[in-house]
Design an enzyme around this catalytic site. Sequence first.
Site, short mmCIF file in Angstrom:
data_model
loop_
_atom_site.label_atom_id
_atom_site.label_comp_id
_atom_site.label_asym_id
_atom_site.label_seq_id
_atom_site.Cartn_x
_atom_site.Cartn_y
_atom_site.Cartn_z
N HIS A 198 41.09 46.63 37.94
CA HIS A 198 40.81 47.29 39.22
C HIS A 198 42.07 47.64 39.94
O HIS A 198 42.12 48.58 40.74
CB HIS A 198 40.47 45.96 40.13
N HIS A 240 41.32 37.34 40.20
CA HIS A 240 42.61 37.68 39.76
C HIS A 240 43.93 36.92 40.35
O HIS A 240 43.70 36.47 41.68
CB HIS A 240 43.08 39.18 39.78
#
Length: 399
Positions: A166, A213
Amino acid sequence: MGGGGSGWRRLCDSLQDPWKVARFQQMCGVERCLSGGNQPNGKCTVSGHRNGTVQGEHAESKMKPQRRNSLTGEMGQEFVIRNPVLYYIFSLATELGNELFYISFFPFWIWNVDPGVGRKVVVIWVWVMYLGQCTKDLIRWPRPASPPVIKLEVFYNTEYGMPSTHAMSGTAIPISILLLTHGRWQYPFMYGLLLAFVWCSLVCLSRVYMGMHSILDVIAGLLYAILILIVFHPALELIDNFNLTYKYAPLIIISLHLAMGIFSFTLDTWSTSRGDTAQILGSGAGIACGSHVNYRLGLLLDPTPDKLPFIPPSFSVTLMGKATLKFCFGVVILLVLRATIKKISIPLACKVFGIPCDDIRKARQRMEVELPYRYITYGFVGFGAMFIVPYMFTWIGLH
């Protein structure tokens, strides 16, 4: 030398610490629901945590992740949002790296803004995402541990975490658009730079906020994307010219992207990253082949240098109405095309490779089904976005 290496290791360990993610979530108003559904009226008990200590408990309305993984059935855990504004900002930002955004943004850009820039950005996007997904499966670092992290999203939970793709796409797309439109379109460069910075920052922060993350994953993704841009951007014109003009370009494009997909599927066991990789490669191949057909038929040709730079048109009801009409019409065509090819490709792949298709979810986790299904389906979607839909616009006079 040893001290320097030890310092870098400590820094990496610190940036990978899941407690830093948990503290960022708490700072943004995300808290864990402790007692599940025991409270009446959809309430649950929550507590604030800092370094593992409970700071207080009270009842709040509970929420669940917006998207579940249809292949794994994972639903995620309940959580509480104290700052709805940040929640919706970061939820929107994280969508800038999901399929819904890609299938909306790239076609809109190709149909309504600049197809030349659009197809080049897709080339960058394909390489960035492909290398990012393969790197994940090679490094195999897990996502932040939960607890202490609260997973606000579970769709990609089966993938590894390093690097954040991302963050990679959220860096590569706005920067490549900025580089490709500068000098081609007339606009203040600082505005474009500011937009790219905000876009990139929101996407990167959203991945930490969502608990998907670590800080290190995001930083690595950002730097990795910049490195790929440095390598591939100078070669972009050469790649684009090859895709457009070389006689056998479609055959080479399809074969290369398929080979890349097969290689990526051998790196690790099943996860959503394999399907995403095939999907990205198929889309890229379809758009590249569509560009080649357009060039051969004289459609969506690049402007001559004397027509540059483009001046952005003034906003008007007519302009917005036409753009909206083209977008809605085109997306309907793409969705119909996607549903049709998907309906055909999954049973066909099962039949060809002798895989039972009574349980579609299980069948789609087999490489023999998922790779051709995703690659073919999104190859047609990409081809449709680049050639079929623009050709239909020309045919009905909507151009």
